[in-house]
Write a protein that holds these residues in place. Structure first.
Motif, PDB file in Angstrom:
ATOM      1  N   LEU A  94      11.992  -7.259  -9.614  1.00 46.21           N
ATOM      2  CA  LEU A  94      11.980  -5.934 -10.236  1.00 46.21           C
ATOM      3  C   LEU A  94      11.248  -5.937 -11.574  1.00 46.21           C
ATOM      4  N   ARG A  95      10.990  -7.110 -12.133  1.00 42.49           N
ATOM      5  CA  ARG A  95      10.182  -7.143 -13.357  1.00 42.49           C
ATOM      6  C   ARG A  95       8.725  -6.841 -13.064  1.00 42.49           C
ATOM      7  N   ASP A  96       8.306  -7.021 -11.817  1.00 42.04           N
ATOM      8  CA  ASP A  96       6.943  -6.699 -11.406  1.00 42.04           C
ATOM      9  C   ASP A  96       6.797  -5.182 -11.364  1.00 42.04           C
ATOM     10  N   PRO A  97       5.828  -4.614 -12.096  1.00 40.72           N
ATOM     11  CA  PRO A  97       5.702  -3.144 -12.105  1.00 40.72           C
ATOM     12  C   PRO A  97       5.442  -2.546 -10.723  1.00 40.72           C
ATOM     13  N   ILE A  98       4.722  -3.255  -9.863  1.00 40.33           N
ATOM     14  CA  ILE A  98       4.477  -2.736  -8.512  1.00 40.33           C
ATOM     15  C   ILE A  98       5.774  -2.723  -7.714  1.00 40.33           C
ATOM     16  N   GLN A  99       6.560  -3.832  -7.826  1.00 41.58           N
ATOM     17  CA  GLN A  99       7.831  -3.884  -7.099  1.00 41.58           C
ATOM     18  C   GLN A  99       8.763  -2.768  -7.562  1.00 41.58           C
ATOM     19  N   ARG A 100       8.786  -2.516  -8.862  1.00 40.86           N
ATOM     20  CA  ARG A 100       9.659  -1.448  -9.365  1.00 40.86           C
ATOM     21  C   ARG A 100       9.259  -0.097  -8.791  1.00 40.86           C
ATOM     22  N   LEU A 139       0.825  11.454  -5.577  1.00 35.19           N
ATOM     23  CA  LEU A 139       1.543  11.006  -6.771  1.00 35.19           C
ATOM     24  C   LEU A 139       2.100   9.601  -6.585  1.00 35.19           C
ATOM     25  N   CYS A 140       2.685   9.334  -5.431  1.00 34.30           N
ATOM     26  CA  CYS A 140       3.224   7.996  -5.179  1.00 34.30           C
ATOM     27  C   CYS A 140       2.111   6.948  -5.132  1.00 34.30           C
ATOM     28  N   LEU A 141       1.021   7.303  -4.461  1.00 33.69           N
ATOM     29  CA  LEU A 141      -0.089   6.362  -4.359  1.00 33.69           C
ATOM     30  C   LEU A 141      -0.717   6.094  -5.725  1.00 33.69           C
ATOM     31  N   VAL A 196      -1.376   0.898 -11.600  1.00 33.44           N
ATOM     32  CA  VAL A 196      -0.993  -0.453 -12.023  1.00 33.44           C
ATOM     33  C   VAL A 196      -2.064  -1.462 -11.622  1.00 33.44           C
ATOM     34  N   ILE A 197      -2.566  -1.348 -10.395  1.00 35.02           N
ATOM     35  CA  ILE A 197      -3.545  -2.321  -9.903  1.00 35.02           C
ATOM     36  C   ILE A 197      -4.845  -2.245 -10.696  1.00 35.02           C
ATOM     37  N   VAL A 226       4.676  -6.769   4.122  1.00 32.00           N
ATOM     38  CA  VAL A 226       5.980  -6.110   4.064  1.00 32.00           C
ATOM     39  C   VAL A 226       6.037  -5.096   2.928  1.00 32.00           C
ATOM     40  N   VAL A 227       5.547  -5.493   1.752  1.00 32.30           N
ATOM     41  CA  VAL A 227       5.616  -4.594   0.599  1.00 32.30           C
ATOM     42  C   VAL A 227       4.814  -3.322   0.871  1.00 32.30           C
ATOM     43  N   LYS A 228       3.651  -3.480   1.469  1.00 34.27           N
ATOM     44  CA  LYS A 228       2.827  -2.313   1.776  1.00 34.27           C
ATOM     45  C   LYS A 228       3.504  -1.434   2.822  1.00 34.27           C
ATOM     46  N   ALA A 229       4.083  -2.052   3.849  1.00 32.26           N
ATOM     47  CA  ALA A 229       4.748  -1.267   4.891  1.00 32.26           C
ATOM     48  C   ALA A 229       5.944  -0.512   4.332  1.00 32.26           C
ATOM     49  N   VAL A 230       6.716  -1.173   3.456  1.00 32.56           N
ATOM     50  CA  VAL A 230       7.881  -0.506   2.858  1.00 32.56           C
ATOM     51  C   VAL A 230       7.441   0.632   1.948  1.00 32.56           C
TER      52      VAL A 230
END
Length: 755
Positions: free
Chosen positions: A24-30, A184-186, A192-193, A132-136
């Motif tokens: 969760l410290r990763d901004p993308i994961q958050r 907005l989500c994208l 971040v990227i 997995v992260v992309k699919a979620v």
């Protein structure tokens, strides 16, 4: 005890919780977690808030139990119809999923529509083996956007069973809202990227997203209406779907070309500047062609330079990959698809060569086999860019050599003891060395860019033409002239010209300037010294020779008194001659250093009062007036040398003052010193020559006029002898009023200062 509490007490839970916190410290994961939570919340609102609602449109005649899996498969197929659109380091996938979603929302009840949309998305992600992260993230984003679409359609249009104005408005507004939520989500992830503001991405992509939303909405509405009223026409709906897909691909190509053009423009600037060209080439070309890995292997180098898509700005050094080493030297592009390491699926290798020289190879690879990559035109462009890199590297080598040679030449110019300048065809100074600035007193900043005639002050009119004496017939010549510095000092200069002419016109003149002033002054001093010594030696020799001849021829007939007078005069002139020779010998024992006191003297305690009286009496002049204190004045000195200094100072005063004026010898005492002042009332010494009167062979007047006698060594010897005894000789003079020469020695009853 609750199950959550039981799980918390298990030994493995602290590690699991720690891993979750680290993720969760990763901004993308958050952001992924946030999107999933929002999607889940909106899905719950749809499932429970619209539980009693049926499908918006009726009449298809297919039971929901059969329609749900069918539309799930349709949603899966629509999602797999992918067109990739790159956003810097991220890739957005455009598909017909929104069109299938419109069909789901119109033909299924709200909860079933949400299930069909989510299940189709999960199935497509599994078939395409998405991370997995992309699919979620996609599941959370599309669930949230689909829930908003369902809510708007049912709230505005309801469930009338047929297409009404309200349904149409609900579909239009809902589709735009779906697109907005999705964008907005994208934008959160892309921001971040690519390290840019998400709102900047929203503003740049809003128009394209709206156009695509309208296209997919029309496709979905049309397909639904045809399925309800004319099912036989459904196969023909492939054409609108293909048109939408083609439009997506055209938009993707346009975006890719725009991004590629931007990268290649930056690359052209980097290659033109020839700075850090290899790293710039790898970074920008990798980004332009969407490669996951870029590698350059240079000739005669045992390491490879690479840039990874995961860290697109860092240049890595590592061993040469085996598959590249096995290729050896290649003359054209090579495609590799087998035996690639690190999960790489495709690679294009091109030679880096240009200008008849080979520098190495460049390779670009991707890890995604499913998507199309480089076309034939792309490979041709890549080969051309590799050739441009070779040309830039060769230019950088030439530039480095040029800079190195220029620095060497600059060092020669700056360190040369001779002055060097370069003049262009208009006579303007282009180069002005440091040594030349020291010679002329004009620094380089002031001289550069100005005509030479304005920089060098040549007072003699006839010598000014010697500043530029070169011609086509005589491009190399040497000239001598006198130039005047800012401080008024004149320098004799030799200018060695070496000019270059083209078509009869002067292009450049390189001039080496030597300062001959010291040589000229040395020659003049030599001439003056010879003339002066000749005159001074001849002065006592002439009467000696004359009286010797007189005594030889008429001595027997001369009276005894006349013979005695002649002998006395001969003795006096011989003594004068002896003193001249002694002065010359003594001066030769001193070096040029004014602080040299290496002359050995026999120091003792002597009465300086008596020595001053004796020096005045020995000169035998009635013009010397003594103003000495009564009683002895003991001083540390060599009595013979002190007497010589005092005689020199008193005789100098008599020589440079009129015959009817007095020379006063006085004495002063202070704490540790005794001072003997010799004051004359002569013409004095000019201020510009006051510091030079103690120099060797210096005389206040031009020695060639010989208006006064002397070798110019008296004051020089007097000061050196005084310093050898621990004292000094100084002077104070006023022009046309007279001078005061002072001998200072240490008193015998005071502690002398250390020398």
């Amino acid at each position: 005890m609750s199950s959550a509490q039981v799980d918390a007490d298990r030994p493995g839970m602290p590690r699991a919780v720690g891993a979750l916190r680290a993720q969760l410290r990763d901004p993308i994961q958050r952001r992924v977690v946030g999107v999933v939570l929002v999607g889940a919340a909106l899905a719950g609102i749809v499932a429970f808030g619209l539980a009693g609602h049926g499908s918006v449109l009726h009449g298809l005649g297919v039971p929901t139990a059969a329609l749900l899996p069918g539309l799930t498969v349709l949603s899966c197929l629509a999602e797999m119809t992918v067109v990739r659109l790159r956003h810097g380091e991220a890739v957005e996938e455009l598909s017909l999923y929104e069109a299938a979603l419109i069909i789901d929302v119109l033909l299924l009840p709200p909860r079933d529509a949400l299930i069909a949309a989510a299940a189709g998305l999960v199935l497509a992600s599994a078939l395409q083996r998405r991370p997995v992260v992309k699919a979620v993230f996609n599941l959370g984003t599309y669930t949230a956007a689909t829930a908003v679409l369902i809510l708007i359609v049912h709230l505005l249009g309801g469930s009338p069973g047929e297409l009404t104005a309200g349904v149409l408005v609900g579909v239009v507004v809902g589709t735009l809202a779906f697109t907005g939520v999705n964008l907005l989500c994208l934008a959160q992830i892309l921001g971040v990227i690519n390290k840019v503001s998400p709102w900047r991405i929203v503003r740049s992509e809003a128009r394209l997203s709206a156009y695509m939303a309208v296209g997919t909405m029309v496709t979905g509405l049309t397909t639904t209406e045809i399925a309800l009223h004319s099912p036989l026409l459904l196969p023909f709906m492939a054409m609108p779907a293909l048109a939408v897909t083609y439009a997506y691909r055209a938009a993707a190509r346009e975006a890719d070309e725009h991004a590629r053009s931007k990268c290649l423009l930056q690359l052209s600037h980097a290659l033109a500047e020839r700075e850090d060209v290899v790293r710039q080439f790898l970074v920008l070309v990798r980004e332009a062609f969407g490669a996951d890995l870029a590698v350059v292997v240079l000739e005669n180098d045992d390491a490879a330079l690479s840039v990874e898509g995961t860290d697109p700005t860092s240049l890595r050094h590592g061993p040469i990959p085996r598959h590249l080493a096995a290729l050896g030297r290649i003359d054209g592009p090579v495609h590799l698809a087998e035996g690639l390491p690190g999960g790489l699926r495709r690679m294009v290798v091109v030679p880096v060569q240009g200008g008849g020289r080979r520098f190495g190879t460049a390779a670009f690879a991707t890890r995604d086999r499913s998507r199309g990559w480089m076309t034939t035109g792309d490979v041709t462009l890549l080969a051309s860019l590799a050739s441009a890199l070779a040309v830039a590297m060769r230019g950088a080598e030439h530039l480095d050599r040029l800079v190195d040679e220029t620095s060497k030449l600059q060092a020669v110019v700056e360190q040369s003891a001779e002055g060097i300048m370069v003049i262009d065809g208009d006579g303007t100074v282009q180069v002005w060395s440091r040594a030349l600035a020291d010679i002329t007193g004009v620094d380089a900043a002031e001289a550069t860019g100005r005509p030479l005639a304005e920089v060098l002050d040549v007072p003699v009119e006839e010598e000014r033409r010697l500043l530029m004496p070169v011609s086509v017939e005589q491009p190399k010549t040497v000239a001598e002239l006198t130039a005047r510095r800012r401080d008024g000092d004149q320098r004799r200069l030799r200018l060695a010209h070496s000019a270059v002419f083209t078509a009869g016109l002067l292009v450049r003149d390189v001039v080496v300037i030597s300062d001959l002033t010291r040589e000229y002054r040395t020659e003049r001093l030599k001439s003056d010294f010879i003339a002066m010594v000749s005159h001074e030696l001849r002065t006592p020799l002439t009467p000696i020779i004359g009286y010797v001849d007189l005594l030889r021829s008429r001595g027997e007939r001369m009276t005894p008194q006349k013979r005695l007078d002649a002998l006395n005069l001969i003795g006096d002139r011989a003594g004068h001659l002896s003193r001249l020779v002694e002065d010359l010998l003594l001066a030769s024992r001193f070096g040029d250093n004014p602080d040299d006191v290496s002359l050995q003297v026999s120091e003792g305690t002597h009465d300086l009062d008596a020595l001053a009286t004796q020096a005045a009496r020995d000169l035998g002049s009635q013009r010397v007036v003594l103003d000495l204190p009564p009683g002895p004045v003991p001083a540390h000195c060599d009595d013979g040398r002190a007497l010589q200094v005092l005689a020199n100072l008193i005789g100098n005063g008599l020589k440079y003052s009129a015959e009817d004026t007095e020379v006063t010898v006085g004495m002063r005492l202070d704490g540790t010193r005794v001072h003997v002042d010799v004051r004359d009332r002569g013409r004095g010494i000019p201020a510009d020559q006051l510091a030079k009167v103690f120099d060797k062979f210096h005389r206040v007047e031009d020695p060639m006029t010989m208006s006064t006698s002397g070798t110019g060594l008296g004051l020089f010897i007097a000061r050196r002898l005084a310093r050898a005894m621990g004292g000094d000789v100084t002077v104070v003079s006023t022009l046309n009023s007279g001078s005061v020469f002072t001998l200072s020695l240490n008193r015998a009853n005071a502690e002398p200062p250390a020398r």
